[in-house]
Write a protein that holds these residues in place. Structure first.
Motif, PDB file in Angstrom:
ATOM      1  N   GLY A  14       0.863  -1.065   0.011  1.00 49.00           N
ATOM      2  CA  GLY A  14       0.089   0.091   0.040  1.00 49.00           C
ATOM      3  C   GLY A  14       0.830   1.308  -0.020  1.00 49.00           C
ATOM      4  N   PHE A  15       0.484   2.257  -0.376  1.00 49.55           N
ATOM      5  CA  PHE A  15       1.365   3.604  -0.717  1.00 49.55           C
ATOM      6  C   PHE A  15       1.375   4.065   0.652  1.00 49.55           C
ATOM      7  N   LEU A  16       2.650   4.880   0.839  1.00 48.84           N
ATOM      8  CA  LEU A  16       3.020   5.577   2.121  1.00 48.84           C
ATOM      9  C   LEU A  16       1.922   6.013   2.854  1.00 48.84           C
ATOM     10  N   GLY A  17       1.512   5.775   4.235  1.00 47.54           N
ATOM     11  CA  GLY A  17       0.803   6.373   4.797  1.00 47.54           C
ATOM     12  C   GLY A  17      -0.601   5.702   4.871  1.00 47.54           C
ATOM     13  N   SER A  18      -0.830   4.717   3.895  1.00 46.22           N
ATOM     14  CA  SER A  18      -2.135   4.271   3.937  1.00 46.22           C
ATOM     15  C   SER A  18      -2.648   3.549   4.941  1.00 46.22           C
ATOM     16  N   GLY A  19      -1.869   2.991   5.952  1.00 52.18           N
ATOM     17  CA  GLY A  19      -2.413   2.360   7.089  1.00 52.18           C
ATOM     18  C   GLY A  19      -1.713   0.937   7.286  1.00 52.18           C
ATOM     19  N   LYS A  20      -0.555   0.607   6.421  1.00 59.21           N
ATOM     20  CA  LYS A  20      -0.099  -0.928   6.738  1.00 59.21           C
ATOM     21  C   LYS A  20       0.439  -1.234   7.966  1.00 59.21           C
ATOM     22  N   THR A  21       1.201  -0.249   8.623  1.00 61.75           N
ATOM     23  CA  THR A  21       1.548  -0.708  10.055  1.00 61.75           C
ATOM     24  C   THR A  21       0.457  -0.394  10.738  1.00 61.75           C
ATOM     25  N   THR A  22      -0.490   0.165  10.723  1.00 56.94           N
ATOM     26  CA  THR A  22      -1.691   0.414  11.749  1.00 56.94           C
ATOM     27  C   THR A  22      -2.434  -1.051  11.526  1.00 56.94           C
ATOM     28  N   LEU A  23      -2.528  -1.447  10.371  1.00 59.76           N
ATOM     29  CA  LEU A  23      -3.328  -2.947  10.137  1.00 59.76           C
ATOM     30  C   LEU A  23      -2.216  -3.849  10.712  1.00 59.76           C
ATOM     31  N   LEU A 156      -9.905  -1.101   2.085  1.00 58.51           N
ATOM     32  CA  LEU A 156     -10.042   0.550   2.003  1.00 58.51           C
ATOM     33  C   LEU A 156      -9.818   0.925   2.998  1.00 58.51           C
ATOM     34  N   ASN A 157      -8.903   1.583   3.533  1.00 62.48           N
ATOM     35  CA  ASN A 157      -8.517   2.285   4.945  1.00 62.48           C
ATOM     36  C   ASN A 157      -8.965   3.474   5.262  1.00 62.48           C
ATOM     37  N   LYS A 158      -9.217   3.912   6.327  1.00 68.64           N
ATOM     38  CA  LYS A 158      -9.380   5.458   6.548  1.00 68.64           C
ATOM     39  C   LYS A 158     -10.809   5.726   6.142  1.00 68.64           C
ATOM     40  N   ASP A 160     -13.038   6.267   8.095  1.00 69.56           N
ATOM     41  CA  ASP A 160     -13.608   7.447   8.786  1.00 69.56           C
ATOM     42  C   ASP A 160     -13.587   8.579   8.192  1.00 69.56           C
ATOM     43  N   ARG A 161     -12.629   8.899   7.384  1.00 67.47           N
ATOM     44  CA  ARG A 161     -12.242  10.272   6.861  1.00 67.47           C
ATOM     45  C   ARG A 161     -12.964  10.534   5.505  1.00 67.47           C
ATOM     46  N   VAL A 162     -13.861   9.557   5.071  1.00 71.69           N
ATOM     47  CA  VAL A 162     -14.750   9.836   3.993  1.00 71.69           C
ATOM     48  C   VAL A 162     -16.130   9.694   4.325  1.00 71.69           C
ATOM     49  N   GLY A 186     -13.851  -2.830   3.755  1.00 73.90           N
ATOM     50  CA  GLY A 186     -13.553  -1.382   4.420  1.00 73.90           C
ATOM     51  C   GLY A 186     -13.214  -1.281   5.579  1.00 73.90           C
ATOM     52  N   ALA A 187     -11.963  -0.726   6.142  1.00 72.67           N
ATOM     53  CA  ALA A 187     -11.586  -0.756   7.499  1.00 72.67           C
ATOM     54  C   ALA A 187     -11.391   0.845   8.109  1.00 72.67           C
ATOM     55  N   ASP A 188     -11.259   1.210   9.505  1.00 71.50           N
ATOM     56  CA  ASP A 188     -11.214   2.083  10.160  1.00 71.50           C
ATOM     57  C   ASP A 188     -10.184   1.697  10.969  1.00 71.50           C
ATOM     58  N   HIS A 189      -8.947   2.564  10.721  1.00 63.18           N
ATOM     59  CA  HIS A 189      -7.710   1.834  11.514  1.00 63.18           C
ATOM     60  C   HIS A 189      -7.180   0.679  11.358  1.00 63.18           C
ATOM     61  N   GLY A 190      -7.155   0.183  10.110  1.00 64.58           N
ATOM     62  CA  GLY A 190      -6.790  -1.493   9.661  1.00 64.58           C
ATOM     63  C   GLY A 190      -7.726  -2.256  10.622  1.00 64.58           C
ATOM     64  N   ARG A 191      -8.680  -2.095  11.167  1.00 72.03           N
ATOM     65  CA  ARG A 191      -9.477  -3.082  11.813  1.00 72.03           C
ATOM     66  C   ARG A 191     -10.167  -4.154  11.143  1.00 72.03           C
TER      67      ARG A 191
END
Ligand SMILES: Nc1nc2c(ncn2[C@@H]2O[C@H](COP(=O)(O)OP(=O)(O)OP(=O)(O)O)[C@@H](O)[C@H]2O)c(=O)[nH]1
Length: 368
Positions: A14-23, A156-158, A160-162, A186-191
């Motif tokens: 996933g692109f930089l900052g997409s939430g890989k580490t969070t997931l 599809l992460n974040k 919560d932001r759309v 779909g996921a919110d904070h990689g959950r």
């Protein structure tokens, strides 16, 4: 014959900052008794808590150092890290590679498919997408479309932001960019539900005696279970299927080829009973990714098929009916060519396998 199944290696891209580490952090804290081996570019953003809880600190954690994983590491280096993680002493159940945000996931997949270590196997490509930055990322990095096309599962992460309309628009675009049938979660904070990627072992299965670390993690799970984990589980449905009859390999492959996009995961084992292919075929599907691993039955273990299907908005009775139609009353009459569709998704025959059990040359690779 070695009855130990190879460890699946899942690539998180996933692109930089997409939430890989969070997931990844989410997976580590909601892994149940499963032991996860992790390969990341740097440990900076992995929560130390998650690492401690997961019991992964020390030898089984491997950093590849800074920079892009694919570029910085050639195939043989990655192989060495995987071999280290797969050492039986670590009792690792699944390995997750967090690819650098700039990595070419195809390159990583190619390295894993070409890996000749029988202790590990490629386990699918998960592409994480930032909902809020979707258009900007695509505009600045056209290769994003190519990455989506090779994903086995798109997260599809974040979300919560759309808002709902924006999310629906992005989901429609993602569906068009990904290969047909690729599931989108779909996921919110990689959950996401970890079961989408690997089997979660209950604590009791892996531990004889609970260590302090285990108790800590168990407590954490329960605490958190009220929120994230339970929430993630609640959104998915699972259906179980079991039969003592053999399954027709052709009809089962046809069933798998037509599986709906909402069916994210299939796990279990199958008995085909075709002459020369009497093994127990472990089946593992993550999104579009499909893999069969033939192995021996346990002593006195009844020949049967047992499957769990996990998805969202799936037609449970319809799927069970379709699986019932795959049953085969007389598998002994089937010719070896009936297995070709299955063997396309099986690894190369293991050297120790007795000659009469070795599968014929499959007409393709193991990738789904
Ligand atoms: N609002 C919101 N923020 C999120 C979500 N998921 C992750 N973030 C935040 O987004 C930022 C980037 O997340 P990471 O998990 O570090 O992303 P990454 O893909 O690992 O980033 P790189 O390692 O730089 O490629 C962090 O500040 C996270 O807290 C989400 O679902 N919603």
């Amino acid at each position: 014959m070695n009855s130990v199944q190879p460890i699946p290696v899942v690539v998180l891209s996933g692109f930089l900052g997409s939430g890989k580490t969070t997931l990844l952090n989410h997976l580590l804290t909601h892994r149940g008794g499963t032991r996860i081996g992790v390969v990341v570019n740097d440990f900076g953003s992995i929560e130390i808590d998650a690492m401690a809880v997961a019991g992964q600190v020390g030898d089984s954690m491997v950093s590849l150092g800074g920079g892009c994983l694919c570029c910085a590491v050639d195939g043989s280096e990655l192989d060495a890290y995987l071999e280290k993680l797969a050492a039986p002493v670590h009792r690792i159940d699944v390995i997750v590679i967090e690819a650098s945000g700039l990595a070419e996931p195809q390159e990583m997949v190619r390295m894993l498919v070409a890996n000749e270590n029988p202790a590990v196997r490629y386990g699918g490509l998960v592409q994480v997408v930032d909902a809020a930055e979707f258009d900007a990322t695509r505009a600045a990095h056209p290769e994003t479309d190519r990455h989506l096309a090779v994903a086995d599962l798109v997260v599809l992460n974040k979300t919560d932001r759309v808002d709902a309309a924006e999310r629906a628009r992005i989901e429609a675009e993602l569906a068009a960019l990904a290969a047909p049938g690729t599931p989108l979660v779909g996921a919110d904070h990689g959950r996401i539900d970890p079961e989408l990627l690997f089997d979660r072992r209950p604590w009791t299965e892996t531990r004889g005696q609970l260590s302090f670390e285990d108790l800590l993690a168990e407590a954490g799970e329960h605490e958190d279970g009220d929120h994230h984990a339970a929430h993630a589980h609640a959104t998915y449905e699972s259906v179980s299927f079991a039969t003592d009859q053999a399954l027709s390999p052709r009809r089962f492959i046809d069933f798998l080829d037509r599986r709906p996009a909402g069916l994210y995961r299939i796990k279990g084992f199958v008995w085909f009973g075709v002459p020369g292919h009497q093994e127990r075929y472990e089946v593992h599907a993550v999104g579009r990714f499909l893999r069969f691993d033939p192995g021996p039955w346990g002593r006195g273990e009844p020949r049967r098929t047992q499957l769990v299907l996990i998805g969202k908005g799936i037609d449970g009775p319809g799927l069970l009916g379709a699986l019932e139609d795959c049953r085969e009353a007389d598998p002994g009459r089937a010719g070896p060519e009936s297995m070709w569709g299955v063997l396309r998704y099986a690894p190369r025959p293991v050297e120790e396998a007795p000659a009469e059990d070795a599968p014929e040359d499959p007409p393709g690779g193991a990738r789904g």
